[in-house]
Write an enzyme that holds these catalytic residues in place. Sequence first.
Site, PDB file in Angstrom:
ATOM      1  N   TYR A   7      -5.895   8.397   2.956  1.00  0.00           N
ATOM      2  CA  TYR A   7      -5.432   7.035   3.260  1.00  0.00           C
ATOM      3  C   TYR A   7      -6.527   6.249   3.973  1.00  0.00           C
ATOM      4  CZ  TYR A   7      -3.033   3.320   5.851  1.00  0.00           C
ATOM      5  OH  TYR A   7      -2.680   2.109   6.407  1.00  0.00           O
ATOM      6  N   HIS A  57       1.716  -0.389  14.583  1.00  0.00           N
ATOM      7  CA  HIS A  57       2.742  -1.311  15.073  1.00  0.00           C
ATOM      8  C   HIS A  57       4.078  -0.940  14.445  1.00  0.00           C
ATOM      9  CE1 HIS A  57       0.318  -3.089  11.845  1.00  0.00           C
ATOM     10  NE2 HIS A  57       1.460  -3.524  11.354  1.00  0.00           N
ATOM     11  N   SER A 117      -6.921  -0.994   8.689  1.00  0.00           N
ATOM     12  CA  SER A 117      -6.205  -0.084   9.590  1.00  0.00           C
ATOM     13  C   SER A 117      -7.131   0.622  10.573  1.00  0.00           C
ATOM     14  CB  SER A 117      -5.506   0.981   8.739  1.00  0.00           C
ATOM     15  OG  SER A 117      -5.114   2.074   9.519  1.00  0.00           O
ATOM     16  N   ALA A 132       0.848  -1.189   0.000  1.00  0.00           N
ATOM     17  CA  ALA A 132       0.000   0.000   0.000  1.00  0.00           C
ATOM     18  C   ALA A 132       0.883   1.237   0.000  1.00  0.00           C
ATOM     19  CB  ALA A 132      -0.882   0.029   1.253  1.00  0.00           C
ATOM     20  N   SER A 165       1.386   3.673   2.413  1.00  0.00           N
ATOM     21  CA  SER A 165       0.978   3.495   3.808  1.00  0.00           C
ATOM     22  C   SER A 165       1.211   4.711   4.693  1.00  0.00           C
ATOM     23  CB  SER A 165       1.716   2.289   4.409  1.00  0.00           C
ATOM     24  OG  SER A 165       3.063   2.629   4.669  1.00  0.00           O
ATOM     25  N   GLU A 176      -6.906   3.574  11.154  1.00  0.00           N
ATOM     26  CA  GLU A 176      -7.204   4.876  10.551  1.00  0.00           C
ATOM     27  C   GLU A 176      -8.635   4.904   9.995  1.00  0.00           C
ATOM     28  OE1 GLU A 176      -5.477   8.025   9.864  1.00  0.00           O
ATOM     29  OE2 GLU A 176      -4.504   7.287  11.652  1.00  0.00           O
ATOM     30  N   PHE A 180       7.753   7.648   9.823  1.00  0.00           N
ATOM     31  CA  PHE A 180       6.719   7.433  10.852  1.00  0.00           C
ATOM     32  C   PHE A 180       7.254   7.903  12.194  1.00  0.00           C
ATOM     33  CE2 PHE A 180       5.952   4.476   7.439  1.00  0.00           C
ATOM     34  CZ  PHE A 180       4.611   4.645   7.191  1.00  0.00           C
TER      35      PHE A 180
HETATM   36  P1  NDP Z   1       5.382  -0.210   4.465  1.00  0.00           P
HETATM   37  O1  NDP Z   1       5.152   1.166   3.950  1.00  0.00           O
HETATM   38  O2  NDP Z   1       6.599  -0.482   5.297  1.00  0.00           O
HETATM   39  O3  NDP Z   1       5.427  -1.234   3.220  1.00  0.00           O
HETATM   40  C1  NDP Z   1       4.603  -1.058   2.108  1.00  0.00           C
HETATM   41  C2  NDP Z   1       4.953  -2.106   1.065  1.00  0.00           C
HETATM   42  O4  NDP Z   1       4.082  -1.948  -0.063  1.00  0.00           O
HETATM   43  C3  NDP Z   1       6.388  -2.017   0.519  1.00  0.00           C
HETATM   44  O5  NDP Z   1       6.881  -3.325   0.346  1.00  0.00           O
HETATM   45  C4  NDP Z   1       6.176  -1.359  -0.833  1.00  0.00           C
HETATM   46  O6  NDP Z   1       7.186  -1.661  -1.778  1.00  0.00           O
HETATM   47  C5  NDP Z   1       4.865  -1.993  -1.251  1.00  0.00           C
HETATM   48  N1  NDP Z   1       4.169  -1.291  -2.322  1.00  0.00           N
HETATM   49  C6  NDP Z   1       3.736  -0.008  -2.308  1.00  0.00           C
HETATM   50  N2  NDP Z   1       3.137   0.284  -3.466  1.00  0.00           N
HETATM   51  C7  NDP Z   1       3.171  -0.838  -4.225  1.00  0.00           C
HETATM   52  C8  NDP Z   1       2.725  -1.149  -5.535  1.00  0.00           C
HETATM   53  N3  NDP Z   1       2.107  -0.252  -6.313  1.00  0.00           N
HETATM   54  N4  NDP Z   1       2.922  -2.417  -5.991  1.00  0.00           N
HETATM   55  C9  NDP Z   1       3.567  -3.320  -5.247  1.00  0.00           C
HETATM   56  N5  NDP Z   1       4.027  -3.073  -4.006  1.00  0.00           N
HETATM   57  C10 NDP Z   1       3.838  -1.844  -3.510  1.00  0.00           C
HETATM   58  O7  NDP Z   1       4.063  -0.618   5.268  1.00  0.00           O
HETATM   59  P2  NDP Z   1       3.886  -1.563   6.581  1.00  0.00           P
HETATM   60  O8  NDP Z   1       4.681  -2.779   6.412  1.00  0.00           O
HETATM   61  O9  NDP Z   1       4.033  -0.732   7.795  1.00  0.00           O
HETATM   62  O10 NDP Z   1       2.330  -1.905   6.488  1.00  0.00           O
HETATM   63  C11 NDP Z   1       1.861  -3.040   5.759  1.00  0.00           C
HETATM   64  C12 NDP Z   1       0.390  -2.843   5.419  1.00  0.00           C
HETATM   65  O11 NDP Z   1      -0.365  -2.729   6.616  1.00  0.00           O
HETATM   66  C13 NDP Z   1       0.084  -1.584   4.614  1.00  0.00           C
HETATM   67  O12 NDP Z   1      -0.998  -1.890   3.745  1.00  0.00           O
HETATM   68  C14 NDP Z   1      -0.355  -0.575   5.659  1.00  0.00           C
HETATM   69  O13 NDP Z   1      -1.202   0.399   5.091  1.00  0.00           O
HETATM   70  C15 NDP Z   1      -1.089  -1.496   6.608  1.00  0.00           C
HETATM   71  N6  NDP Z   1      -1.141  -1.082   8.006  1.00  0.00           N
HETATM   72  C16 NDP Z   1       0.025  -0.795   8.674  1.00  0.00           C
HETATM   73  C17 NDP Z   1      -0.008  -0.482  10.012  1.00  0.00           C
HETATM   74  C18 NDP Z   1       1.247  -0.159  10.752  1.00  0.00           C
HETATM   75  O14 NDP Z   1       1.142   0.401  11.858  1.00  0.00           O
HETATM   76  N7  NDP Z   1       2.413  -0.490  10.246  1.00  0.00           N
HETATM   77  C19 NDP Z   1      -1.297  -0.441  10.749  1.00  0.00           C
HETATM   78  C20 NDP Z   1      -2.444  -0.805   9.958  1.00  0.00           C
HETATM   79  C21 NDP Z   1      -2.362  -1.109   8.635  1.00  0.00           C
HETATM   80  P3  NDP Z   1       8.543  -0.766  -1.921  1.00  0.00           P
HETATM   81  O15 NDP Z   1       9.528  -1.358  -0.938  1.00  0.00           O
HETATM   82  O16 NDP Z   1       8.908  -0.968  -3.345  1.00  0.00           O
HETATM   83  O17 NDP Z   1       8.189   0.658  -1.581  1.00  0.00           O
HETATM   84  P1  GDR Z   2      -0.133   7.087  11.595  1.00  0.00           P
HETATM   85  O1  GDR Z   2       1.426   7.042  11.965  1.00  0.00           O
HETATM   86  O2  GDR Z   2      -0.507   8.316  10.868  1.00  0.00           O
HETATM   87  O3  GDR Z   2      -0.888   6.769  12.845  1.00  0.00           O
HETATM   88  O4  GDR Z   2      -0.258   5.882  10.548  1.00  0.00           O
HETATM   89  P2  GDR Z   2       2.530   8.175  12.135  1.00  0.00           P
HETATM   90  O5  GDR Z   2       3.632   7.536  12.880  1.00  0.00           O
HETATM   91  O6  GDR Z   2       2.867   8.824  10.829  1.00  0.00           O
HETATM   92  O7  GDR Z   2       1.807   9.292  13.052  1.00  0.00           O
HETATM   93  C1  GDR Z   2       1.357   9.019  14.356  1.00  0.00           C
HETATM   94  C2  GDR Z   2       0.980  10.318  15.059  1.00  0.00           C
HETATM   95  O8  GDR Z   2       2.170  11.074  15.344  1.00  0.00           O
HETATM   96  C3  GDR Z   2       1.906  12.441  15.076  1.00  0.00           C
HETATM   97  N1  GDR Z   2       3.154  13.140  14.774  1.00  0.00           N
HETATM   98  C4  GDR Z   2       3.962  12.889  13.736  1.00  0.00           C
HETATM   99  N2  GDR Z   2       3.891  11.943  12.765  1.00  0.00           N
HETATM  100  C5  GDR Z   2       4.891  11.920  11.856  1.00  0.00           C
HETATM  101  N3  GDR Z   2       4.874  10.974  10.909  1.00  0.00           N
HETATM  102  N4  GDR Z   2       5.926  12.824  11.859  1.00  0.00           N
HETATM  103  C6  GDR Z   2       6.027  13.800  12.823  1.00  0.00           C
HETATM  104  O9  GDR Z   2       6.956  14.597  12.825  1.00  0.00           O
HETATM  105  C7  GDR Z   2       5.002  13.830  13.815  1.00  0.00           C
HETATM  106  N5  GDR Z   2       4.773  14.600  14.907  1.00  0.00           N
HETATM  107  C8  GDR Z   2       3.666  14.196  15.475  1.00  0.00           C
HETATM  108  C9  GDR Z   2       0.947  12.402  13.882  1.00  0.00           C
HETATM  109  O10 GDR Z   2       0.249  13.652  13.782  1.00  0.00           O
HETATM  110  C10 GDR Z   2       0.049  11.234  14.262  1.00  0.00           C
HETATM  111  O11 GDR Z   2      -0.975  11.697  15.084  1.00  0.00           O
HETATM  112  C11 GDR Z   2       0.358   4.623  10.776  1.00  0.00           C
HETATM  113  C12 GDR Z   2       0.678   4.016   9.391  1.00  0.00           C
HETATM  114  O12 GDR Z   2       1.471   2.865   9.586  1.00  0.00           O
HETATM  115  C13 GDR Z   2      -0.575   3.637   8.657  1.00  0.00           C
HETATM  116  O13 GDR Z   2      -0.245   2.920   7.479  1.00  0.00           O
HETATM  117  C14 GDR Z   2      -1.425   2.742   9.577  1.00  0.00           C
HETATM  118  O14 GDR Z   2      -2.621   2.386   8.930  1.00  0.00           O
HETATM  119  C15 GDR Z   2      -1.716   3.463  10.880  1.00  0.00           C
HETATM  120  O15 GDR Z   2      -0.497   3.776  11.514  1.00  0.00           O
HETATM  121  C16 GDR Z   2      -2.538   2.606  11.827  1.00  0.00           C
END
Ligand code: NDP
Ligand code: GDR
Length: 321
Positions: A147, A177, A123, A80, A82, A125, A186
């Site tokens: 998103y 996570h 998610s 995604a 993400s 979100e 992030f």
């Molecule tokens: P990452 O951003 O670390 O990884 C995203 C992955 O998607 C990468 O491998 C990326 O490839 C690949 N990707 C993106 N676009 C495409 C595309 N067009 N075709 C093929 N592959 C693609 O995300 P996370 O591992 O943190 O999250 C995994 C999933 O879980 C995501 O869908 C995210 O939205 C969801 N999620 C994550 C949470 C979290 O807290 N981490 C919470 C809830 C949901 P490349 O390396 O080439 O960029």
């Molecule tokens: P989130 O994660 O938006 O919850 O999405 P992120 O870590 O980006 O933000 C969490 C919170 O922190 C606040 N924040 C900041 N965030 C970022 N990135 N940078 C900053 O400098 C900063 N300062 C404060 C943000 O406002 C926010 O409230 C993640 C992703 O992994 C998604 O793909 C996933 O679906 C959700 O978690 C659950």
Amino acid sequence: MPTALISGITGQDGSYLAELLLQKGYRVVGIVRRSSTTPYERISHFVDKVELLSADLLDQHSLLEAMAECKPDEVYNLAAQSFVQTSWNQPVLTGEFTALGVTRMLEALRRVAPEARFYQASSSEQYGKVVETPQSESTPFYPRSPYGVAKCYGHWITVNYRESYGLYAVSGILFNHESPRRGLEFVTRKVTDGAARIKVGKSRELRLGNLDARRDWGFAGDYVDAMWRMLQKDAPDDYVIGTGTTHSVRELCDIAFARLDLDYRDFVVQDPRFFRPAEVDILVADPSKAVSCLDWRPQVSFSALVEMMVESDLARHSQRP
Ligand code: NDP
Ligand code: GDR
């Protein structure tokens, strides 16, 4: 030996999930998209044990080919766009990857491997401007970012294909996570990496957005185990995964800098560039269904998670000049 196909294997979750499935004896196949560089940083330590197929969530044909070639028993759709912040700058692309990409994966599965089990990465979100607290599987969605809107689409198309075609398709609604493999943009990793950089003298300050934002943060290694558990049940169903507790970005900074004998107040600067056009409310999970039906519980506490990340970033920055 069962075969698992993972989209997003080069991402944080994909790398932990691939490791888990290899340990369990799976044949692991990953989808990677074409790039001029090789984005295998997170999987380099086991890349010789997995098979990689070139495909893209934007390209239906490549997904059909990948599915036909690997003949999966389980498909994990983790790919995604993400990063929530980027979804305001690239809302259409986010919709293509994060929403329509799910339909393309499901179409490929339905046509080529309809017996395979499908996991969709939903998610917290999706709850956004929350209707109730804590949030469970029955809490209505109210997304607050492009998103979040795209993830709601991905969630409902997964439910729809399950109900329309009888597919074994589930959505895991996962709260935040993190891990040492988290992307640097992030907030958790930005803080642990930023604190480590300051400690070794590579930076003098860390610019952040809203320090009062709160999240339900867990360890990615625990959460990929929940994904696998969801696909082992007799019947497909959706589950919320989270810890049930929240912490603020300020607490995150406090723990991370203190681990390095620093006071975050001396280094953290609030910068309007990192505030969001719309914030979500207090997202906090009610994971009781996962606890009772999947026997799943988070194993790593928030402070242990932050310290694990700080130590990893400190080791990295201490090695490199
Ligand atoms: P990452 O951003 O670390 O990884 C995203 C992955 O998607 C990468 O491998 C990326 O490839 C690949 N990707 C993106 N676009 C495409 C595309 N067009 N075709 C093929 N592959 C693609 O995300 P996370 O591992 O943190 O999250 C995994 C999933 O879980 C995501 O869908 C995210 O939205 C969801 N999620 C994550 C949470 C979290 O807290 N981490 C919470 C809830 C949901 P490349 O390396 O080439 O960029
Ligand atoms: P989130 O994660 O938006 O919850 O999405 P992120 O870590 O980006 O933000 C969490 C919170 O922190 C606040 N924040 C900041 N965030 C970022 N990135 N940078 C900053 O400098 C900063 N300062 C404060 C943000 O406002 C926010 O409230 C993640 C992703 O992994 C998604 O793909 C996933 O679906 C959700 O978690 C659950």
